[in-house]
Scaffold this motif. Structure first.
Motif, PDB file in Angstrom:
ATOM      1  N   ILE A   1       0.857  -1.343   0.122  1.00  0.00           N
ATOM      2  CA  ILE A   1      -0.039   0.079   0.070  1.00  0.00           C
ATOM      3  C   ILE A   1       0.928   1.232   0.021  1.00  0.00           C
ATOM      4  O   ILE A   1       1.698   1.260   0.827  1.00  0.00           O
ATOM      5  N   ASP A   2       0.866   2.279  -0.954  1.00  0.00           N
ATOM      6  CA  ASP A   2       1.585   3.233  -1.031  1.00  0.00           C
ATOM      7  C   ASP A   2       1.164   4.213   0.149  1.00  0.00           C
ATOM      8  O   ASP A   2       0.337   4.128   0.542  1.00  0.00           O
ATOM      9  N   ALA A   3       2.303   4.866   0.509  1.00  0.00           N
ATOM     10  CA  ALA A   3       2.258   5.787   1.906  1.00  0.00           C
ATOM     11  C   ALA A   3       1.497   6.909   1.610  1.00  0.00           C
ATOM     12  O   ALA A   3       0.646   7.457   2.465  1.00  0.00           O
ATOM     13  N   ASP A   4       1.000   7.217   0.262  1.00  0.00           N
ATOM     14  CA  ASP A   4       0.122   8.239  -0.064  1.00  0.00           C
ATOM     15  C   ASP A   4      -1.313   8.004  -0.581  1.00  0.00           C
ATOM     16  O   ASP A   4      -2.095   8.775  -1.198  1.00  0.00           O
ATOM     17  N   GLU A   5      -1.578   6.513  -0.375  1.00  0.00           N
ATOM     18  CA  GLU A   5      -2.811   5.918  -1.040  1.00  0.00           C
ATOM     19  C   GLU A   5      -3.935   6.624  -0.109  1.00  0.00           C
ATOM     20  O   GLU A   5      -3.833   6.308   1.127  1.00  0.00           O
ATOM     21  N   ASP A   6      -4.989   6.895  -0.538  1.00  0.00           N
ATOM     22  CA  ASP A   6      -6.145   7.392   0.346  1.00  0.00           C
ATOM     23  C   ASP A   6      -7.068   6.154   0.775  1.00  0.00           C
ATOM     24  O   ASP A   6      -7.567   5.475   0.004  1.00  0.00           O
ATOM     25  N   LEU A   7      -6.658   5.740   2.077  1.00  0.00           N
ATOM     26  CA  LEU A   7      -7.440   4.630   2.792  1.00  0.00           C
ATOM     27  C   LEU A   7      -8.790   4.341   2.822  1.00  0.00           C
ATOM     28  O   LEU A   7      -9.448   3.589   2.580  1.00  0.00           O
ATOM     29  N   ILE A   8      -9.244   5.658   2.698  1.00  0.00           N
ATOM     30  CA  ILE A   8     -10.801   5.877   2.787  1.00  0.00           C
ATOM     31  C   ILE A   8     -11.385   5.644   1.640  1.00  0.00           C
ATOM     32  O   ILE A   8     -12.378   5.166   1.535  1.00  0.00           O
ATOM     33  N   GLU A   9     -10.960   6.589   0.746  1.00  0.00           N
ATOM     34  CA  GLU A   9     -11.377   6.651  -0.615  1.00  0.00           C
ATOM     35  C   GLU A   9     -11.087   5.187  -1.369  1.00  0.00           C
ATOM     36  O   GLU A   9     -12.217   4.715  -2.034  1.00  0.00           O
ATOM     37  N   ALA A  10     -10.160   4.617  -0.913  1.00  0.00           N
ATOM     38  CA  ALA A  10     -10.009   3.045  -1.526  1.00  0.00           C
ATOM     39  C   ALA A  10     -10.791   2.297  -0.859  1.00  0.00           C
ATOM     40  O   ALA A  10     -10.679   0.960  -1.155  1.00  0.00           O
ATOM     41  N   ARG A  11     -11.579   2.573   0.238  1.00  0.00           N
ATOM     42  CA  ARG A  11     -12.230   1.810   0.956  1.00  0.00           C
ATOM     43  C   ARG A  11     -11.567   0.677   1.848  1.00  0.00           C
ATOM     44  O   ARG A  11     -12.073  -0.516   1.766  1.00  0.00           O
ATOM     45  N   LEU A  12     -10.201   0.956   2.003  1.00  0.00           N
ATOM     46  CA  LEU A  12      -9.465  -0.111   2.848  1.00  0.00           C
ATOM     47  C   LEU A  12      -9.929  -0.206   4.291  1.00  0.00           C
ATOM     48  O   LEU A  12      -9.499  -0.909   4.993  1.00  0.00           O
ATOM     49  N   ILE A  13     -10.267   1.153   4.669  1.00  0.00           N
ATOM     50  CA  ILE A  13     -10.845   1.415   6.218  1.00  0.00           C
ATOM     51  C   ILE A  13     -12.308   1.786   5.848  1.00  0.00           C
ATOM     52  O   ILE A  13     -12.657   2.841   5.255  1.00  0.00           O
ATOM     53  N   ASP A  14     -13.112   1.015   6.416  1.00  0.00           N
ATOM     54  CA  ASP A  14     -14.635   1.425   6.482  1.00  0.00           C
ATOM     55  C   ASP A  14     -14.974   1.823   7.911  1.00  0.00           C
ATOM     56  O   ASP A  14     -14.417   1.736   8.870  1.00  0.00           O
ATOM     57  N   SER A  15     -16.510   2.333   8.059  1.00  0.00           N
ATOM     58  CA  SER A  15     -16.786   2.882   9.424  1.00  0.00           C
ATOM     59  C   SER A  15     -16.928   1.513  10.313  1.00  0.00           C
ATOM     60  O   SER A  15     -16.819   1.867  11.479  1.00  0.00           O
ATOM     61  N   MET A  16     -17.078   0.374   9.758  1.00  0.00           N
ATOM     62  CA  MET A  16     -17.293  -0.712  10.641  1.00  0.00           C
ATOM     63  C   MET A  16     -15.737  -0.906  11.352  1.00  0.00           C
ATOM     64  O   MET A  16     -15.861  -1.722  12.290  1.00  0.00           O
ATOM     65  N   ASP A  17     -14.860  -0.853  10.592  1.00  0.00           N
ATOM     66  CA  ASP A  17     -13.417  -1.198  11.130  1.00  0.00           C
ATOM     67  C   ASP A  17     -12.816  -0.030  11.750  1.00  0.00           C
ATOM     68  O   ASP A  17     -11.636  -0.275  12.340  1.00  0.00           O
ATOM     69  N   PHE A  18     -13.249   1.163  11.791  1.00  0.00           N
ATOM     70  CA  PHE A  18     -12.548   2.508  12.030  1.00  0.00           C
ATOM     71  C   PHE A  18     -11.914   2.371  13.598  1.00  0.00           C
ATOM     72  O   PHE A  18     -10.893   2.735  13.726  1.00  0.00           O
ATOM     73  N   LEU A  19     -13.061   1.944  14.578  1.00  0.00           N
ATOM     74  CA  LEU A  19     -12.563   1.900  15.994  1.00  0.00           C
ATOM     75  C   LEU A  19     -11.608   0.891  15.979  1.00  0.00           C
ATOM     76  O   LEU A  19     -10.576   1.075  17.083  1.00  0.00           O
TER      77      LEU A  19
END
Length: 76
Positions: A19-37
């Motif tokens: 995963i690139d250091a500048d890849e947007d984790l939220i836009e790419a849906r690598l982190i969603d609201s269910m996993d955020f906490l």
């Protein structure tokens, strides 16, 4: 950062490669609201500090580079 990358790959089994250091984790849906906490818990474990949600913005979690700078840098 290896534990964070491993966690992201675990949550996203179809994800191939680094995963690139500048890849947007939220836009790419690598982190969603269910996993955020769970992600915050991981960052607290790795940093040894608690994260006060009053003191952060969503942008602090947007990329691996920003996560490193905000939560895991020795100069924070």
């Amino acid at each position: 950062m290896e534990r964070i990358a491993a966690w992201l790959h675990e949550k996203n089994p179809g994800l191939d490669g680094p995963i690139d250091a500048d890849e947007d984790l939220i836009e790419a849906r690598l982190i969603d609201s269910m996993d955020f906490l769970e992600f915050i818990d991981l960052l607290e474990e790795l940093s040894g500090d608690s994260i006060d949600l009053q003191d952060v913005t969503i942008d602090d979690f947007r990329t691996l580079g920003r996560v490193q700078e905000r939560f895991l840098s020795a100069t924070r």
